[in-house]
Design a protein around this motif. Structure first.
Motif, PDB file in Angstrom:
ATOM      1  N   PRO A 155     -97.667  22.875 -46.078  1.00 47.90           N
ATOM      2  CA  PRO A 155     -98.628  23.387 -45.002  1.00 47.90           C
ATOM      3  C   PRO A 155     -98.295  24.754 -44.669  1.00 47.90           C
ATOM      4  O   PRO A 155     -96.946  24.731 -44.559  1.00 47.90           O
ATOM      5  CB  PRO A 155     -98.589  22.212 -44.040  1.00 47.90           C
ATOM      6  CG  PRO A 155     -97.158  21.561 -44.112  1.00 47.90           C
ATOM      7  CD  PRO A 155     -96.917  21.560 -45.529  1.00 47.90           C
ATOM      8  N   PRO A 202     -98.941  21.158 -38.224  1.00 48.42           N
ATOM      9  CA  PRO A 202    -100.268  20.529 -37.555  1.00 48.42           C
ATOM     10  C   PRO A 202     -99.813  20.118 -36.211  1.00 48.42           C
ATOM     11  O   PRO A 202     -98.922  20.011 -35.445  1.00 48.42           O
ATOM     12  CB  PRO A 202    -100.466  19.099 -38.194  1.00 48.42           C
ATOM     13  CG  PRO A 202     -99.646  19.370 -39.617  1.00 48.42           C
ATOM     14  CD  PRO A 202     -98.470  19.990 -39.317  1.00 48.42           C
ATOM     15  N   ASP A 210    -105.248  16.745 -39.069  1.00 49.45           N
ATOM     16  CA  ASP A 210    -104.066  16.280 -39.752  1.00 49.45           C
ATOM     17  C   ASP A 210    -103.206  15.161 -39.154  1.00 49.45           C
ATOM     18  O   ASP A 210    -103.085  13.880 -39.608  1.00 49.45           O
ATOM     19  CB  ASP A 210    -102.998  17.350 -40.043  1.00 49.45           C
ATOM     20  CG  ASP A 210    -103.740  18.287 -41.004  1.00 49.45           C
ATOM     21  OD1 ASP A 210    -104.651  19.029 -40.331  1.00 49.45           O
ATOM     22  OD2 ASP A 210    -103.241  18.634 -41.986  1.00 49.45           O
ATOM     23  N   CYS A 263    -110.946  13.405 -43.483  1.00 51.68           N
ATOM     24  CA  CYS A 263    -109.765  14.274 -43.474  1.00 51.68           C
ATOM     25  C   CYS A 263    -109.622  14.900 -44.768  1.00 51.68           C
ATOM     26  O   CYS A 263    -109.252  16.215 -44.828  1.00 51.68           O
ATOM     27  CB  CYS A 263    -108.414  13.174 -43.734  1.00 51.68           C
ATOM     28  SG  CYS A 263    -106.877  13.893 -44.014  1.00 51.68           S
ATOM     29  N   CYS A 265    -108.630  18.111 -42.917  1.00 48.00           N
ATOM     30  CA  CYS A 265    -107.031  18.442 -42.924  1.00 48.00           C
ATOM     31  C   CYS A 265    -106.668  19.518 -43.550  1.00 48.00           C
ATOM     32  O   CYS A 265    -106.995  19.872 -44.608  1.00 48.00           O
ATOM     33  CB  CYS A 265    -106.496  17.182 -43.397  1.00 48.00           C
ATOM     34  SG  CYS A 265    -106.599  15.597 -42.327  1.00 48.00           S
ATOM     35  N   THR A 291    -103.265  20.152 -44.537  1.00 46.31           N
ATOM     36  CA  THR A 291    -101.837  19.781 -45.238  1.00 46.31           C
ATOM     37  C   THR A 291    -102.683  19.378 -46.589  1.00 46.31           C
ATOM     38  O   THR A 291    -103.059  18.253 -46.791  1.00 46.31           O
ATOM     39  CB  THR A 291    -101.110  18.536 -44.644  1.00 46.31           C
ATOM     40  OG1 THR A 291    -101.041  19.083 -43.261  1.00 46.31           O
ATOM     41  CG2 THR A 291     -99.748  18.638 -45.378  1.00 46.31           C
ATOM     42  N   GLU A 337    -101.837  15.560 -47.641  1.00 44.80           N
ATOM     43  CA  GLU A 337    -102.603  14.695 -46.747  1.00 44.80           C
ATOM     44  C   GLU A 337    -104.098  14.797 -47.408  1.00 44.80           C
ATOM     45  O   GLU A 337    -104.604  13.599 -47.423  1.00 44.80           O
ATOM     46  CB  GLU A 337    -102.356  15.104 -45.479  1.00 44.80           C
ATOM     47  CG  GLU A 337    -102.924  14.088 -44.447  1.00 44.80           C
ATOM     48  CD  GLU A 337    -102.866  13.996 -43.282  1.00 44.80           C
ATOM     49  OE1 GLU A 337    -102.820  13.314 -42.263  1.00 44.80           O
ATOM     50  OE2 GLU A 337    -102.663  15.187 -42.685  1.00 44.80           O
ATOM     51  N   ARG A 338    -104.577  15.826 -47.671  1.00 43.97           N
ATOM     52  CA  ARG A 338    -105.844  15.737 -48.163  1.00 43.97           C
ATOM     53  C   ARG A 338    -105.833  15.143 -49.536  1.00 43.97           C
ATOM     54  O   ARG A 338    -106.823  14.354 -49.793  1.00 43.97           O
ATOM     55  CB  ARG A 338    -106.369  17.177 -48.360  1.00 43.97           C
ATOM     56  CG  ARG A 338    -106.686  18.082 -47.176  1.00 43.97           C
ATOM     57  CD  ARG A 338    -107.709  19.280 -47.377  1.00 43.97           C
ATOM     58  NE  ARG A 338    -107.215  20.316 -48.677  1.00 43.97           N
ATOM     59  CZ  ARG A 338    -106.576  21.054 -48.289  1.00 43.97           C
ATOM     60  NH1 ARG A 338    -106.039  21.572 -47.112  1.00 43.97           N
ATOM     61  NH2 ARG A 338    -105.877  21.770 -49.569  1.00 43.97           N
TER      62      ARG A 338
END
Length: 218
Positions: free
Chosen positions: A36, A40, A46, A178, A182, A184, A187-188
């Motif tokens: 990232p 966040p 996120d 997300c 999101c 990151t 995370e996506r």
């Protein structure tokens, strides 16, 4: 049905492997495209997704362990074990990200899913209203969990498949949020893996319900 189930497991595994590698890189100070650009914020998509999906996943794990004690059907027991194992691992990853970011796992006064915003963000595939007594869309109420714990055999199988269908539909809507919002990358990627895997499991569970002369509740 076995091909569908294999595809669901493969999608989750790939997402977990990718996200784990990215998390290790970030924790060790590594950069690159998967790291990232900034930590966040407390109320960012996120962080909100990580908090809410950790709670959402915990109930899926609990329901899956309940049904494994309420039926001897190997197909349902196998599905329940895999859902519990996958979502417990993903939950640990989401909570680990919050620790890595120095953010709390619970924020007092924060409404569930507030990170998704307003003006239609809750609409789309798999979106549904939150049932009275449930914390988030798709989550079972205390009464439904009690009913599942008291059921047995085919009744427990059908109720579990129906509750988990609702649960997955709510989870898919959150994960799609997300995947859109999101920042990151890891995370996506995990969220998109959840979407693909849970959509495959929705197809599988619809087939399993038909085999038992039942259907999803929606």
């Amino acid at each position: 049905m076995s091909r569908t189930y294999w595809a669901a497991g493969a999608a989750v595994l790939l997402a977990l492997l990718f996200a784990t590698a990215a998390t290790v890189s970030a924790a060790s100070g590594g950069g690159g495209a998967d790291a990232p650009s900034r930590t966040p914020g407390l109320h960012s998509p996120d962080a909100g997704f990580a908090r809410d999906m950790a709670v959402h996943h915990q109930q899926a794990v609990e329901m899956s362990f309940v049904v494994r004690d309420r039926t001897q059907d190997e197909a349902v027991r196998s599905l329940a074990y895999d859902i519990a194992n996958t979502q417990a691992n993903q939950r640990g990853m989401l909570l680990g990200w919050l620790d890595l970011w120095g953010l709390p796992k619970v924020v007092a006064g924060e409404p569930p899913m507030s990170w998704m915003g307003t003006g239609g963000e809750h609409s789309g595939h798999g979106a549904q209203d939150t049932a009275p007594g449930a914390l988030m869309p798709g989550m079972a109420t205390k009464e439904e969990l009690t009913q599942l714990g008291a059921a047995g055999g085919r009744d427990a199988e059908v109720l579990y498949l129906q509750l988990m269908t609702d649960h997955h539909e709510g989870g898919v809507a959150m994960a799609e949020g997300c995947a859109r919002q999101c920042e990151t990358p890891a995370e996506r990627a995990l969220a998109q893996g959840m979407v693909e895997a849970q959509q495959s499991e929705l197809t599988l569970m619809a087939d399993m319900l038909r085999q038992r002369g039942a259907a999803p509740r929606g």
